[in-house]
Design an enzyme around this catalytic site. Structure first.
Site, short mmCIF file in Angstrom:
data_model
loop_
_atom_site.label_atom_id
_atom_site.label_comp_id
_atom_site.label_asym_id
_atom_site.label_seq_id
_atom_site.Cartn_x
_atom_site.Cartn_y
_atom_site.Cartn_z
N LEU A 118 6.58 5.98 1.11
CA LEU A 118 7.67 5.36 0.35
C LEU A 118 7.14 4.22 -0.51
O LEU A 118 7.62 4.00 -1.62
CB LEU A 118 8.75 4.88 1.30
N VAL A 153 3.08 6.76 8.58
CA VAL A 153 2.72 7.56 7.41
C VAL A 153 3.81 7.45 6.34
O VAL A 153 3.52 7.27 5.14
CB VAL A 153 2.47 9.03 7.79
N CYS A 154 5.07 7.52 6.76
CA CYS A 154 6.18 7.45 5.81
C CYS A 154 6.25 6.09 5.12
O CYS A 154 6.66 6.00 3.97
CB CYS A 154 7.50 7.73 6.52
N THR A 155 5.87 5.05 5.85
CA THR A 155 5.85 3.72 5.24
C THR A 155 4.92 3.71 4.03
O THR A 155 5.26 3.17 2.98
CB THR A 155 5.42 2.68 6.29
#
Length: 211
Positions: A49, A44-46
């Protein structure tokens, strides 16, 4: 330590994917967005960002500097950034803070023990040029942030910092705004010459004053 709206955002020094920074020096006279991630190489963070990097121009035109945080090392961040750039078709240029000892995470209350004892939750802080905390949004690890909402709130914060207005539900830049109740109805024409509507004595609207 608990951070609340209106508090002064704590300063810190940290190693990042672009080297050592002092938070206040990095922000300078800009607005800031500081947001945390549970760990590097998380799916999810990929996407988050990558989305932030793709919105670089939107943040720049609002005079906003962005910093991310993950508990992993700066070297790990650099490898992750390569993956983000590849998979999200973008270029991450903003710093990702390395916080292996969780100094910044604890300073900003980013660890919620009932969610995870060790990983930061998805907290996001908007910080004004006078270093005051203006917005806090916290998401669970399973839900990616809505960056259109982040930009919308920044638009509202910057507008309401300069004019005696508030923004209604679902407001978007360019739409009518609410005149704050501290202004008497008879004083509205002098302050807001574009016109106004009195829907109720406590609900008065006017066209967005800086458009």
């Amino acid at each position: 330590m608990s951070i609340r709206l209106g508090d002064t955002a704590p300063n810190f020094q940290a190693n990042t994917s672009i080297g050592e920074i002092d938070f206040y020096e990095y922000l300078g006279d800009s607005w800031g967005v500081l947001f945390s991630h549970p760990a590097d190489y998380t799916p999810v963070c990929t996407t988050e960002l990558g989305r932030t990097a793709a919105l670089k121009g939107e943040f720049e035109k609002r005079n906003v500097k962005v910093l991310a945080l993950s508990v992993d090392s700066a070297e790990s961040h650099k490898g992750w950034i390569s993956d983000i750039n590849e998979t999200q078709n973008t270029s991450v240029e903003f710093p990702i803070i390395a916080d292996p000892d969780k100094t910044v995470a604890n300073l900003y209350d980013m660890i919620h023990p009932n969610a995870s004892e060790t990983l930061t939750v998805r907290s996001l802080f908007v910080i004004s040029p006078d270093k005051k905390v203006k917005l806090i949004i916290t998401y669970p690890a399973s839900t990616g942030r809505n960056f259109n909402e982040v930009l919308r709130v920044i638009d509202s914060l910057q507008l309401t910092a300069n004019y005696s207005v508030a923004t209604p539900a679902d407001w978007k830049d360019g739409e009518d705004v609410i005149v704050v109740n501290s202004i008497k109805t008879e004083d509205i024409p002098a302050k807001f010459p574009k016109g106004h509507k009195v829907i109720k004595p406590y609900l008065r609207t006017t066209p967005q004053p800086n458009k």
